[in-house]
Design a protein around this motif. Structure first.
Motif, PDB file in Angstrom:
ATOM      1  N   ASP A 157       0.891  -1.553  -0.070  1.00 51.13           N
ATOM      2  CA  ASP A 157       0.303  -0.066  -0.014  1.00 51.13           C
ATOM      3  C   ASP A 157       0.754   1.414   0.362  1.00 51.13           C
ATOM      4  O   ASP A 157       1.550   1.863   0.874  1.00 51.13           O
ATOM      5  N   THR A 182      -1.613  -1.511  -4.070  1.00 44.94           N
ATOM      6  CA  THR A 182      -2.060  -0.358  -3.463  1.00 44.94           C
ATOM      7  C   THR A 182      -1.046   0.745  -4.350  1.00 44.94           C
ATOM      8  O   THR A 182      -0.503   0.794  -3.208  1.00 44.94           O
ATOM      9  N   GLN A 242      -4.580  -1.955  -7.227  1.00 52.78           N
ATOM     10  CA  GLN A 242      -5.797  -0.963  -7.271  1.00 52.78           C
ATOM     11  C   GLN A 242      -4.528   0.153  -7.484  1.00 52.78           C
ATOM     12  O   GLN A 242      -3.763   0.300  -6.815  1.00 52.78           O
TER      13      GLN A 242
END
Length: 255
Positions: A157, A182, A242
């Motif tokens: 992330d 992400t 993502q």
């Protein structure tokens, strides 16, 4: 020596500099006047380091980041000028540099939106081989590259205000599980290379820029593209990606 994270390098320089000054003061090796001179001028280290990263970003395989390097050099220079009362600026005024974001946007459109990527190149900064440190990483300015041989894919992330990202999954060890990736940011490009047989799903968004995933492209003002490979649902080994940028291009290819 492999490149280390920008924050780690900066923190190391600060700690070493402060430690040397205090050590020399405690043993009366340097006077208060010399100590004041050092205290006023130590941000020159930022200028030197920033210029090095800026120059290296234009030299193949030398590492560096033009955005982070220029930002660091400008910041260090302003702190030094503020220490001499030439301008009103001190170490804590970093947020006054936000107009640089507008400059980076302009430079991004002018010079970088049509640049070509080659396998093994692209983003210039190399992250530590211990990529677990990057599981949750947030930085204001800084680019990241994952292209070392046999680097381990783990849940990531990552957020960066200004910075590029380069992932070469063809060189990676990918575990036999669903791994979420992400990547978010304000300004920058995201480039990913995936093995031909690796199942993946991606949801990509950029407000200003282009998105291309294999042979699919997004259009419109606020661009969004969702793609899922045909073998994603039944696969054990796969990536769920993502991607979200305010300004910048997103591209995913298979090789």
């Amino acid at each position: 020596m492999k490149s280390r994270g920008s924050v780690t390098i900066l923190l190391s320089f600060i700690l070493i500099t402060v430690g040397i000054i205090l050590f020399l003061e405690n043993f009366n090796i340097i006077s208060v006047e010399i100590s004041n001179v050092i205290a006023r001028n130590w941000p020159i280290l930022f200028v030197i380091l920033g210029l090095k990263w800026f120059i290296d970003s234009f030299r193949t395989n030398k590492g560096g980041s033009w955005a982070f390097g220029s930002f660091l050099a400008i910041y260090g220079l302003l702190v030094v000028l503020g220490n001499y009362d030439i301008i009103s600026f001190d170490f804590g005024d970093i947020w006054e540099l936000w107009p640089l974001l507008l400059i980076y946007i302009g430079l991004h459109f002018l010079f970088f939106t049509n640049r070509k990527y080659k396998k093994g190149h692209g983003v210039k900064v190399t992250i530590d081989s211990d990529h677990s440190r990057m599981k949750n990483n947030h930085s204001f300015v800084g680019s990241h590259s994952f292209n070392e041989e046999n680097w381990t894919v783990e849940p990531l992330d990552i957020w960066s205000g200004v910075g590029d990202y380069y992932f070469d999954f063809t060189k990676a060890y990918i575990p036999n599980t669903n791994t979420p990736i992400t990547v978010r940011g304000w300004i920058g490009d995201i480039r990913m290379l995936l093995p031909e047989d690796l199942p993946f799903k991606v949801d990509a968004t950029t407000n200003v820029g282009e998105i291309k995933v294999l042979d699919q492209e997004a259009s419109g003002m606020t661009k969004n593209l969702t793609f899922q490979s045909s073998d994603y649902g039944q696969a054990a080994q796969k990536l769920t990606i993502q991607l979200d940028l305010q300004v910048g291009d997103i591209r995913i290819d298979r090789v």
